[in-house]
Design a protein around this motif. Structure first.
Motif, PDB file in Angstrom:
ATOM      1  N   ALA A 100      19.016  -3.686  11.162  1.00  0.00           N
ATOM      2  CA  ALA A 100      19.353  -3.276  12.524  1.00  0.00           C
ATOM      3  C   ALA A 100      19.380  -4.512  13.416  1.00  0.00           C
ATOM      4  O   ALA A 100      18.464  -5.340  13.367  1.00  0.00           O
ATOM      5  N   LEU A 101      20.446  -4.642  14.207  1.00  0.00           N
ATOM      6  CA  LEU A 101      20.642  -5.845  15.011  1.00  0.00           C
ATOM      7  C   LEU A 101      21.006  -5.483  16.445  1.00  0.00           C
ATOM      8  O   LEU A 101      21.621  -4.451  16.700  1.00  0.00           O
ATOM      9  N   GLN A 102      20.623  -6.366  17.349  1.00  0.00           N
ATOM     10  CA  GLN A 102      21.227  -6.421  18.676  1.00  0.00           C
ATOM     11  C   GLN A 102      22.026  -7.712  18.726  1.00  0.00           C
ATOM     12  O   GLN A 102      21.535  -8.774  18.311  1.00  0.00           O
ATOM     13  N   MET A 103      23.259  -7.617  19.208  1.00  0.00           N
ATOM     14  CA  MET A 103      24.164  -8.754  19.177  1.00  0.00           C
ATOM     15  C   MET A 103      24.689  -9.069  20.565  1.00  0.00           C
ATOM     16  O   MET A 103      24.931  -8.172  21.384  1.00  0.00           O
ATOM     17  N   ASN A 104      24.874 -10.350  20.819  1.00  0.00           N
ATOM     18  CA  ASN A 104      25.602 -10.836  21.989  1.00  0.00           C
ATOM     19  C   ASN A 104      26.732 -11.705  21.452  1.00  0.00           C
ATOM     20  O   ASN A 104      26.528 -12.864  21.123  1.00  0.00           O
ATOM     21  N   GLY A 105      27.917 -11.091  21.333  1.00  0.00           N
ATOM     22  CA  GLY A 105      28.986 -11.784  20.632  1.00  0.00           C
ATOM     23  C   GLY A 105      28.614 -11.905  19.175  1.00  0.00           C
ATOM     24  O   GLY A 105      28.300 -10.913  18.514  1.00  0.00           O
ATOM     25  N   ASN A 106      28.591 -13.147  18.666  1.00  0.00           N
ATOM     26  CA  ASN A 106      28.199 -13.372  17.282  1.00  0.00           C
ATOM     27  C   ASN A 106      26.745 -13.799  17.147  1.00  0.00           C
ATOM     28  O   ASN A 106      26.277 -14.099  16.049  1.00  0.00           O
ATOM     29  N   THR A 107      26.012 -13.814  18.258  1.00  0.00           N
ATOM     30  CA  THR A 107      24.621 -14.249  18.233  1.00  0.00           C
ATOM     31  C   THR A 107      23.694 -13.046  18.088  1.00  0.00           C
ATOM     32  O   THR A 107      23.839 -12.049  18.801  1.00  0.00           O
ATOM     33  N   VAL A 108      22.751 -13.168  17.190  1.00  0.00           N
ATOM     34  CA  VAL A 108      21.759 -12.112  16.990  1.00  0.00           C
ATOM     35  C   VAL A 108      20.650 -12.293  18.024  1.00  0.00           C
ATOM     36  O   VAL A 108      19.970 -13.323  18.044  1.00  0.00           O
ATOM     37  N   THR A 109      20.453 -11.310  18.878  1.00  0.00           N
ATOM     38  CA  THR A 109      19.395 -11.396  19.886  1.00  0.00           C
ATOM     39  C   THR A 109      18.133 -10.659  19.453  1.00  0.00           C
ATOM     40  O   THR A 109      17.061 -10.895  20.005  1.00  0.00           O
ATOM     41  N   ASN A 110      18.250  -9.783  18.476  1.00  0.00           N
ATOM     42  CA  ASN A 110      17.090  -9.047  17.967  1.00  0.00           C
ATOM     43  C   ASN A 110      17.451  -8.548  16.579  1.00  0.00           C
ATOM     44  O   ASN A 110      18.553  -8.041  16.367  1.00  0.00           O
ATOM     45  N   ALA A 111      16.551  -8.724  15.621  1.00  0.00           N
ATOM     46  CA  ALA A 111      16.842  -8.327  14.242  1.00  0.00           C
ATOM     47  C   ALA A 111      15.665  -7.573  13.650  1.00  0.00           C
ATOM     48  O   ALA A 111      14.503  -7.930  13.871  1.00  0.00           O
ATOM     49  N   ARG A 112      15.983  -6.531  12.909  1.00  0.00           N
ATOM     50  CA  ARG A 112      14.976  -5.778  12.150  1.00  0.00           C
ATOM     51  C   ARG A 112      15.497  -5.603  10.730  1.00  0.00           C
ATOM     52  O   ARG A 112      16.612  -5.126  10.525  1.00  0.00           O
ATOM     53  N   ILE A 113      14.673  -5.995   9.772  1.00  0.00           N
ATOM     54  CA  ILE A 113      15.044  -5.852   8.367  1.00  0.00           C
ATOM     55  C   ILE A 113      13.833  -5.313   7.600  1.00  0.00           C
ATOM     56  O   ILE A 113      12.735  -5.875   7.687  1.00  0.00           O
ATOM     57  N   ALA A 114      14.029  -4.231   6.893  1.00  0.00           N
ATOM     58  CA  ALA A 114      12.981  -3.690   6.033  1.00  0.00           C
ATOM     59  C   ALA A 114      13.563  -3.432   4.651  1.00  0.00           C
ATOM     60  O   ALA A 114      14.732  -3.081   4.513  1.00  0.00           O
ATOM     61  N   LEU A 115      12.725  -3.614   3.636  1.00  0.00           N
ATOM     62  CA  LEU A 115      13.151  -3.458   2.255  1.00  0.00           C
ATOM     63  C   LEU A 115      12.442  -2.282   1.593  1.00  0.00           C
ATOM     64  O   LEU A 115      11.269  -2.011   1.859  1.00  0.00           O
ATOM     65  N   GLY A 116      13.161  -1.603   0.723  1.00  0.00           N
ATOM     66  CA  GLY A 116      12.586  -0.555  -0.099  1.00  0.00           C
ATOM     67  C   GLY A 116      12.771  -0.882  -1.573  1.00  0.00           C
ATOM     68  O   GLY A 116      13.579  -1.735  -1.940  1.00  0.00           O
ATOM     69  N   GLY A 117      12.000  -0.224  -2.423  1.00  0.00           N
ATOM     70  CA  GLY A 117      12.098  -0.453  -3.858  1.00  0.00           C
ATOM     71  C   GLY A 117      11.465  -1.743  -4.334  1.00  0.00           C
ATOM     72  O   GLY A 117      11.611  -2.101  -5.504  1.00  0.00           O
ATOM     73  N   VAL A 118      10.734  -2.428  -3.444  1.00  0.00           N
ATOM     74  CA  VAL A 118      10.184  -3.733  -3.818  1.00  0.00           C
ATOM     75  C   VAL A 118       8.673  -3.813  -3.675  1.00  0.00           C
ATOM     76  O   VAL A 118       8.057  -4.764  -4.132  1.00  0.00           O
ATOM     77  N   ALA A 119       8.042  -2.808  -3.049  1.00  0.00           N
ATOM     78  CA  ALA A 119       6.609  -2.888  -2.774  1.00  0.00           C
ATOM     79  C   ALA A 119       6.007  -1.489  -2.693  1.00  0.00           C
ATOM     80  O   ALA A 119       6.716  -0.477  -2.638  1.00  0.00           O
ATOM     81  N   HIS A 120       4.705  -1.436  -2.660  1.00  0.00           N
ATOM     82  CA  HIS A 120       3.939  -0.195  -2.590  1.00  0.00           C
ATOM     83  C   HIS A 120       4.123   0.513  -1.248  1.00  0.00           C
ATOM     84  O   HIS A 120       3.776   1.686  -1.108  1.00  0.00           O
ATOM     85  N   LYS A 121       4.680  -0.187  -0.265  1.00  0.00           N
ATOM     86  CA  LYS A 121       4.980   0.362   1.046  1.00  0.00           C
ATOM     87  C   LYS A 121       6.315  -0.226   1.503  1.00  0.00           C
ATOM     88  O   LYS A 121       6.786  -1.213   0.934  1.00  0.00           O
ATOM     89  N   PRO A 122       6.957   0.375   2.492  1.00  0.00           N
ATOM     90  CA  PRO A 122       8.159  -0.266   3.042  1.00  0.00           C
ATOM     91  C   PRO A 122       7.818  -1.682   3.475  1.00  0.00           C
ATOM     92  O   PRO A 122       6.802  -1.911   4.140  1.00  0.00           O
ATOM     93  N   TRP A 123       8.682  -2.624   3.113  1.00  0.00           N
ATOM     94  CA  TRP A 123       8.359  -4.049   3.298  1.00  0.00           C
ATOM     95  C   TRP A 123       9.172  -4.620   4.451  1.00  0.00           C
ATOM     96  O   TRP A 123      10.385  -4.764   4.356  1.00  0.00           O
ATOM     97  N   ARG A 124       8.505  -4.961   5.526  1.00  0.00           N
ATOM     98  CA  ARG A 124       9.176  -5.549   6.680  1.00  0.00           C
ATOM     99  C   ARG A 124       9.387  -7.044   6.442  1.00  0.00           C
ATOM    100  O   ARG A 124       8.441  -7.785   6.160  1.00  0.00           O
ATOM    101  N   ALA A 125      10.618  -7.482   6.541  1.00  0.00           N
ATOM    102  CA  ALA A 125      10.977  -8.883   6.264  1.00  0.00           C
ATOM    103  C   ALA A 125      10.893  -9.694   7.556  1.00  0.00           C
ATOM    104  O   ALA A 125      11.910 -10.089   8.138  1.00  0.00           O
TER     105      ALA A 125
END
Length: 333
Positions: A248-273
């Motif tokens: 999930a991103l917030q963008m200003n043009g091509n610039t990322v102003t806020n980023a959220r990344i979480a992974l599944g299938g890799v850990a005992h809990k959802p893994w926030r990157a």
């Protein structure tokens, strides 16, 4: 055959009181619990039916502009709710990636939070070694077939992974789980709800005895324009993720102003990157930056014999999911 008593709770407080009896468990849709009971993995002595508790099956806007999803809302209803689809497309996509249409029609949001791992050694009681089933017995997966197991946050006691798609999206969105227990109500940030295995892999969550999930609160929507849930699996439907990414991103043009990344299938809990998020935030989104962020997300990964491919797969999945969220048709894959 085990003897099981059944009680239908009329309200949340009554359910919590009933659950103080040792061996009690709540049942909603039952899509995971009944499987565990049939296989002899879980042996409750008392089932408390919460499906008739008023107010837990609704979706409502919060005063701050966020959204509250009741614990008894069915996955299919949540996925297709107009406010979820419009304001939280990441969550809607994650719901629709899970299980099958038939299961989504029965499964509840609260039950999805409580899904237990799908490790084959946990599910098959013929294997005596499973610290999740029997603490102190060992972990058969360490020396067994561990292709689907964890590469992050594992311990010598357990290398199983959380199976939920919904949980991964909730982690990226900073959701809050609302619970009610003997001492009243409390709010648990999603990042503190599920546990890493440590030396107690039998405990999947931080819930206390008898606590009942009543709702999930989502913060005001920030990522409705740039979000994507990617699930990489062995077949196109009704399969758990080898790796999944909620981006999930917030963008200003091509610039990322806020980023959220979480992974599944890799850990005992959802893994926030978190490291990957920090590397993307405040920078133009280009291939080199994205590759570096993806590598940072798995810098602490430790593979088992059969799942080293997940380290590369997770990086490629992050790149693809972020590109999709940003609306980039090109970029590395």
């Amino acid at each position: 055959m085990d003897s099981i008593s059944y009680e239908r709770a009329a309200d949340a407080n009554g359910a919590v009181r009933a659950a103080q009896q040792p061996g009690s468990m709540y049942i909603g849709g039952g899509t995971n619990l009944l499987d565990l009971m049939k296989g002899g993995v879980t042996r409750p002595v008392r089932l408390i039916d919460i499906t008739h508790i008023s107010g837990l099956d609704s979706v409502a806007t919060l005063p701050d502009g966020g959204l509250r999803i009741g614990a008894l809302v069915r996955n299919s209803d949540a996925a297709n709710h107009a406010l979820v689809r419009e304001r939280y497309p990441l969550l809607s996509q994650a719901f629709l990636a899970g299980a099958s249409a038939q299961l989504r029609n029965m499964a509840t949001v609260g039950g999805n939070l409580m899904q237990r791992t799908r490790c084959s050694y946990f599910y098959d009681t013929a294997f005596a070694q499973c610290n999740k089933r029997q603490p102190g017995s060992g972990c058969a997966a360490l020396e067994g077939i561990n292709r689907t197991h964890a590469i992050l946050g594992a311990s010598p006691q357990c290398i199983a992974v959380n199976p939920s798609d919904m949980n991964v999206a909730l982690a990226a969105l900073d959701a809050v789980v609302r619970v009610r227990g003997p001492s009243g109500e409390r709010a648990v940030p999603i990042g503190e709800f599920h546990r890493l295995p440590g030396d107690r892999p039998d405990l999947d969550t931080t819930l206390q005895l008898g606590e009942l999930i009543t709702a999930i609160d989502l913060p005001p929507p920030l990522f409705s324009d740039h979000a994507h849930y990617l699930k990489v699996r062995d077949r196109a439907s009704y399969a758990f993720a080898l790796v999944s990414v909620a981006a999930a991103l917030q963008m200003n043009g091509n610039t990322v102003t806020n980023a959220r990344i979480a992974l599944g299938g890799v850990a005992h809990k959802p893994w926030r990157a978190n490291a990957a998020e920090q590397m993307l935030t405040g920078h133009p989104l280009d291939d080199a930056t994205l590759r570096a962020a993806a590598a940072a997300a798995v810098s602490d990964a430790r593979a088992q014999r059969d799942n080293a491919f997940k380290i590369e797969l997770a990086q490629r999945a992050i790149v693809r999911a972020v590109n999709q969220a940003a609306g980039r048709s090109g970029g590395v894959v």
